[in-house]
Scaffold this motif. Structure first.
Motif, PDB file in Angstrom:
ATOM      1  N   THR A   1      31.317   6.306  11.983  1.00  0.00           N
ATOM      2  CA  THR A   1      31.388   7.546  12.739  1.00  0.00           C
ATOM      3  C   THR A   1      32.393   8.481  12.091  1.00  0.00           C
ATOM      4  O   THR A   1      33.509   8.083  11.775  1.00  0.00           O
ATOM      5  N   LYS A   2      31.989   9.707  11.892  1.00  0.00           N
ATOM      6  CA  LYS A   2      32.897  10.712  11.322  1.00  0.00           C
ATOM      7  C   LYS A   2      34.061  10.864  12.277  1.00  0.00           C
ATOM      8  O   LYS A   2      33.885  10.882  13.490  1.00  0.00           O
TER       9      LYS A   2
ATOM     10  N   LEU B   1      30.848   2.141  14.639  1.00  0.00           N
ATOM     11  CA  LEU B   1      32.111   2.859  14.886  1.00  0.00           C
ATOM     12  C   LEU B   1      32.739   3.301  13.565  1.00  0.00           C
ATOM     13  O   LEU B   1      33.194   4.425  13.411  1.00  0.00           O
TER      14      LEU B   1
ATOM     15  N   ARG C   1      32.833   6.922  26.668  1.00  0.00           N
ATOM     16  CA  ARG C   1      31.727   7.568  25.956  1.00  0.00           C
ATOM     17  C   ARG C   1      31.976   9.070  25.809  1.00  0.00           C
ATOM     18  O   ARG C   1      31.698   9.648  24.755  1.00  0.00           O
TER      19      ARG C   1
ATOM     20  N   TRP D   1      39.977  13.246  16.812  1.00  0.00           N
ATOM     21  CA  TRP D   1      39.890  12.087  15.923  1.00  0.00           C
ATOM     22  C   TRP D   1      40.242  10.834  16.715  1.00  0.00           C
ATOM     23  O   TRP D   1      40.995  10.908  17.687  1.00  0.00           O
TER      24      TRP D   1
ATOM     25  N   LYS E   1      29.987   0.025  28.171  1.00  0.00           N
ATOM     26  CA  LYS E   1      29.240   1.226  28.577  1.00  0.00           C
ATOM     27  C   LYS E   1      30.019   2.138  29.525  1.00  0.00           C
ATOM     28  O   LYS E   1      29.428   2.821  30.375  1.00  0.00           O
TER      29      LYS E   1
ATOM     30  N   LEU F   1      34.398   0.597  26.008  1.00  0.00           N
ATOM     31  CA  LEU F   1      33.340   1.315  25.281  1.00  0.00           C
ATOM     32  C   LEU F   1      32.135   0.384  25.102  1.00  0.00           C
ATOM     33  O   LEU F   1      30.988   0.775  25.328  1.00  0.00           O
TER      34      LEU F   1
ATOM     35  N   LYS G   1      32.741  13.449  18.379  1.00  0.00           N
ATOM     36  CA  LYS G   1      31.525  13.804  17.630  1.00  0.00           C
ATOM     37  C   LYS G   1      31.348  15.312  17.532  1.00  0.00           C
ATOM     38  O   LYS G   1      31.010  15.841  16.482  1.00  0.00           O
TER      39      LYS G   1
ATOM     40  N   LEU H   1      34.291   9.709  22.996  1.00  0.00           N
ATOM     41  CA  LEU H   1      33.589   9.592  21.715  1.00  0.00           C
ATOM     42  C   LEU H   1      32.682  10.805  21.469  1.00  0.00           C
ATOM     43  O   LEU H   1      32.529  11.251  20.327  1.00  0.00           O
ATOM     44  N   GLU H   2      32.120  11.337  22.544  1.00  0.00           N
ATOM     45  CA  GLU H   2      31.305  12.564  22.424  1.00  0.00           C
ATOM     46  C   GLU H   2      32.185  13.718  21.942  1.00  0.00           C
ATOM     47  O   GLU H   2      31.768  14.527  21.109  1.00  0.00           O
TER      48      GLU H   2
END
Lengths: 89, 133
Positions: B68-69, B65, B21, B33, B16, B13, B28, B24-25
């Motif tokens: 981040t919710k 991180l 990613r 989770w 890059k 992560l 989001k 993680l998207e």
């Protein structure tokens, strides 16, 4: 990650299940009415209260990562894997 | 989906990786989770220090991180420690791997994002599912 002192305190559960976060913590973390929290109940019985955030740090995280110089993550991972094996021997 | 991250995932992560990613998207925007054992936090931090990254950069990465919710860092509390001891002994795997797998198990994660071959035996015996690329 915030640089405040370690605080531990006892609190009582109210009639409707409410608890009061000690004033020192509220002041230090600037906690206000209607702030939201996530409650986690672990299998060993610990109850962890974490402040929810309304910001979108994921977006800032991606921006931040993109700003970093090239990083060979797979090479770094191989080194970590070798270190794990070495410690296990 | 509940994911648990091994150090490998945190490193790629940071490097890059597009698939990392995407995960993680998904966290989001969807119902996913991500749980991060503190032991992988320490290992990643150590490796990034060794690679010459500044303390500020490393702290920023973890703070973002952490904020981040639907991302939670998990301490090695009693039930996780007990499970780790059992796994390490039963499958003869390094204690650090055992802590990561035990965290995934105790937090009911569906997938352990890991590339370490030590987890192969846990996968074979249906202890945990792993995903890597």
């Amino acid at each position: 990650m915030q640089g405040h002192e370690f605080i531990i305190d006892n609190v009582k559960l109210g009639r409707k299940g409410q608890i009061t976060i000690p004033k020192k913590i509220r002041d230090e973390d600037n906690l206000k009415k209607d702030d939201e929290f996530t409650v986690t109940h672990t299998p060993s019985g610990s109850i962890i209260l974490e402040r929810s955030t309304t910001k979108k740090p994921e977006d800032r995280l991606f921006e931040f990562i993109n700003s970093l110089p090239y990083f060979d993550a797979e090479k770094a991972w191989k080194e970590v894997e070798q270190e794990r094996r070495k410690e296990h021997r | 989906m509940h994911y648990c991250a091994d150090t490998w995932f945190l490193l790629i992560l940071f490097g890059k990786d597009s698939h990392a990613r995407e995960i993680l998207e998904g966290i989001k925007t969807g119902k996913d989770w991500l749980f991060i054992p503190y032991i992988t936090y320490a290992e990643t931090m150590k490796k990034l220090f060794q690679q010459g990254y500044s303390e500020n950069d490393i702290k920023s990465f973890f703070e973002l991180l952490e904020n981040t919710k639907k991302v939670r860092f998990i301490s090695a509390e009693k039930s996780i420690s007990q499970e780790a001891a059992k796994i390490s002994l039963s499958f003869d795997i390094p204690l650090i791997d055992a802590f990561i797998a035990a965290t995934a198990k105790v937090t009911n994660c569906n997938i352990l994002l890991a590339k370490d071959s030590d987890f192969d035996i846990l996968k074979k015996r249906n202890y945990i599912k792993t995903q890597s690329w």
